[in-house]
Scaffold this motif. Sequence first.
Motif, PDB file in Angstrom:
ATOM      1  N   UNK A   1       0.960  -1.118  -0.091  1.00 17.24           N
ATOM      2  CA  UNK A   1      -0.106   0.115   0.082  1.00 17.24           C
ATOM      3  C   UNK A   1       0.869   1.302   0.012  1.00 17.24           C
ATOM      4  N   UNK A   2       0.364   2.554  -0.366  1.00 20.49           N
ATOM      5  CA  UNK A   2       0.942   3.658  -0.195  1.00 20.49           C
ATOM      6  C   UNK A   2       1.531   3.994   1.105  1.00 20.49           C
ATOM      7  N   UNK A   3       0.581   3.689   1.981  1.00 18.37           N
ATOM      8  CA  UNK A   3       0.738   3.858   3.405  1.00 18.37           C
ATOM      9  C   UNK A   3       2.216   2.949   3.876  1.00 18.37           C
ATOM     10  N   UNK A   4       2.264   1.990   3.334  1.00 19.36           N
ATOM     11  CA  UNK A   4       3.363   0.998   3.848  1.00 19.36           C
ATOM     12  C   UNK A   4       4.637   1.892   3.180  1.00 19.36           C
ATOM     13  N   UNK A   5       4.726   2.070   1.924  1.00 22.23           N
ATOM     14  CA  UNK A   5       5.697   2.694   1.080  1.00 22.23           C
ATOM     15  C   UNK A   5       6.143   3.991   1.913  1.00 22.23           C
ATOM     16  N   UNK A   6       4.942   4.884   2.266  1.00 21.05           N
ATOM     17  CA  UNK A   6       5.613   6.223   3.100  1.00 21.05           C
ATOM     18  C   UNK A   6       6.165   5.769   4.435  1.00 21.05           C
ATOM     19  N   UNK A   7       5.743   4.622   5.079  1.00 14.87           N
ATOM     20  CA  UNK A   7       6.611   4.161   6.228  1.00 14.87           C
ATOM     21  C   UNK A   7       8.002   3.999   6.014  1.00 14.87           C
ATOM     22  N   UNK A   8       7.959   3.045   5.021  1.00 14.92           N
ATOM     23  CA  UNK A   8       9.477   2.793   4.278  1.00 14.92           C
ATOM     24  C   UNK A   8      10.314   3.784   4.108  1.00 14.92           C
ATOM     25  N   UNK A   9       9.738   5.072   3.455  1.00 13.18           N
ATOM     26  CA  UNK A   9      10.461   6.025   3.108  1.00 13.18           C
ATOM     27  C   UNK A   9      10.749   6.971   4.223  1.00 13.18           C
ATOM     28  N   UNK A  10       9.741   6.851   5.250  1.00  8.45           N
ATOM     29  CA  UNK A  10      10.248   7.538   6.511  1.00  8.45           C
ATOM     30  C   UNK A  10      11.471   6.994   7.219  1.00  8.45           C
ATOM     31  N   UNK A  11      11.415   5.500   7.266  1.00  3.36           N
ATOM     32  CA  UNK A  11      12.777   4.873   7.943  1.00  3.36           C
ATOM     33  C   UNK A  11      13.832   5.395   6.974  1.00  3.36           C
ATOM     34  N   UNK A  12      13.731   5.480   5.797  1.00  3.09           N
ATOM     35  CA  UNK A  12      14.844   5.751   5.006  1.00  3.09           C
ATOM     36  C   UNK A  12      15.149   7.314   4.725  1.00  3.09           C
ATOM     37  N   UNK A  13      14.190   8.169   5.572  1.00  2.00           N
ATOM     38  CA  UNK A  13      14.579   9.636   5.603  1.00  2.00           C
ATOM     39  C   UNK A  13      14.444  10.179   4.138  1.00  2.00           C
ATOM     40  N   UNK A  14      13.573   9.789   3.363  1.00  2.00           N
ATOM     41  CA  UNK A  14      13.310  10.383   1.974  1.00  2.00           C
ATOM     42  C   UNK A  14      12.629  11.588   2.129  1.00  2.00           C
ATOM     43  N   UNK A  15      13.412  12.581   1.707  1.00  2.00           N
ATOM     44  CA  UNK A  15      12.783  14.093   1.687  1.00  2.00           C
ATOM     45  C   UNK A  15      11.545  14.123   0.578  1.00  2.00           C
ATOM     46  N   UNK A  16      10.350  14.550   1.039  1.00  2.00           N
ATOM     47  CA  UNK A  16       9.542  15.059   0.115  1.00  2.00           C
ATOM     48  C   UNK A  16       8.638  13.899   0.048  1.00  2.00           C
ATOM     49  N   UNK A  17       8.441  12.915   0.698  1.00  2.00           N
ATOM     50  CA  UNK A  17       7.745  11.655   0.337  1.00  2.00           C
ATOM     51  C   UNK A  17       6.180  11.987   0.687  1.00  2.00           C
ATOM     52  N   UNK A  18       5.921  12.975   1.336  1.00  2.00           N
ATOM     53  CA  UNK A  18       4.525  13.008   1.770  1.00  2.00           C
ATOM     54  C   UNK A  18       3.728  13.483   0.422  1.00  2.00           C
ATOM     55  N   UNK A  19       4.614  14.239  -0.606  1.00  2.00           N
ATOM     56  CA  UNK A  19       3.865  14.614  -1.629  1.00  2.00           C
ATOM     57  C   UNK A  19       3.987  13.806  -2.971  1.00  2.00           C
ATOM     58  N   UNK A  20       4.516  12.428  -2.609  1.00  2.00           N
ATOM     59  CA  UNK A  20       5.195  11.732  -3.913  1.00  2.00           C
ATOM     60  C   UNK A  20       3.828  10.683  -4.064  1.00  2.00           C
ATOM     61  N   UNK A  21       3.727  10.494  -5.340  1.00  2.00           N
ATOM     62  CA  UNK A  21       2.708   9.455  -5.523  1.00  2.00           C
ATOM     63  C   UNK A  21       3.302   8.075  -5.230  1.00  2.00           C
ATOM     64  N   UNK A  22       2.540   6.913  -5.720  1.00  2.00           N
ATOM     65  CA  UNK A  22       2.904   5.709  -5.495  1.00  2.00           C
ATOM     66  C   UNK A  22       4.337   5.411  -6.120  1.00  2.00           C
ATOM     67  N   UNK A  23       4.328   5.500  -7.358  1.00  2.56           N
ATOM     68  CA  UNK A  23       5.369   5.269  -8.465  1.00  2.56           C
ATOM     69  C   UNK A  23       6.631   6.054  -7.999  1.00  2.56           C
ATOM     70  N   UNK A  24       6.587   7.320  -7.482  1.00  2.00           N
ATOM     71  CA  UNK A  24       7.496   8.105  -7.303  1.00  2.00           C
ATOM     72  C   UNK A  24       8.009   7.460  -5.832  1.00  2.00           C
ATOM     73  N   UNK A  25       7.375   7.096  -4.854  1.00  2.00           N
ATOM     74  CA  UNK A  25       7.722   6.507  -3.758  1.00  2.00           C
ATOM     75  C   UNK A  25       8.722   5.371  -4.135  1.00  2.00           C
ATOM     76  N   UNK A  26       8.087   4.667  -4.988  1.00  3.85           N
ATOM     77  CA  UNK A  26       8.948   3.212  -5.269  1.00  3.85           C
ATOM     78  C   UNK A  26      10.361   3.588  -5.769  1.00  3.85           C
TER      79      UNK A  26
END
Length: 131
Positions: free
Chosen positions: A90-115
């Motif tokens: 899910x996008x929520x899971x990908x956001x959690x992973x992005x948070x763990x990895x400290x990816x900037x701008x993650x909250x405004x990314x769509x699912x493909x961009x998060x991947x």
Amino acid sequence: MPGREDMPSTIRRSDKHAQNLWAKTHDSAVKEYGEGQRSHRTAFAALKNEYEKIGDHWERKAERGPSDRQAAGGKNTRRKTAGGVDVNASKEHLLDVARKLDIRGRSSMNKDELVKAIEKANDRATAKSRS
């Protein structure tokens, strides 16, 4: 070469179950296909059904299943993989992973961009761990 000796560093930094899964699958694939890329791809395909790459190691997924279209497609597909990122999550899971990895701008990314961002962050973390 036995899977334990030929194991990639990202798997060596993962839990024992991931290491055993990769090594057993690799060794079985070597018996079936011989040493080489096909044995490695087979071992990674088995790993990606239960694990996803987060940073410089692999962590167990909440649900088993293929991580991307290539993993779901079988041996004769040539689609690009997502490098261990669970694109079916899910996008929520990908956001959690992005948070763990400290990816900037993650909250405004769509699912493909998060991947793509997670894949890039994973590659950087792996390169850093190897140096």
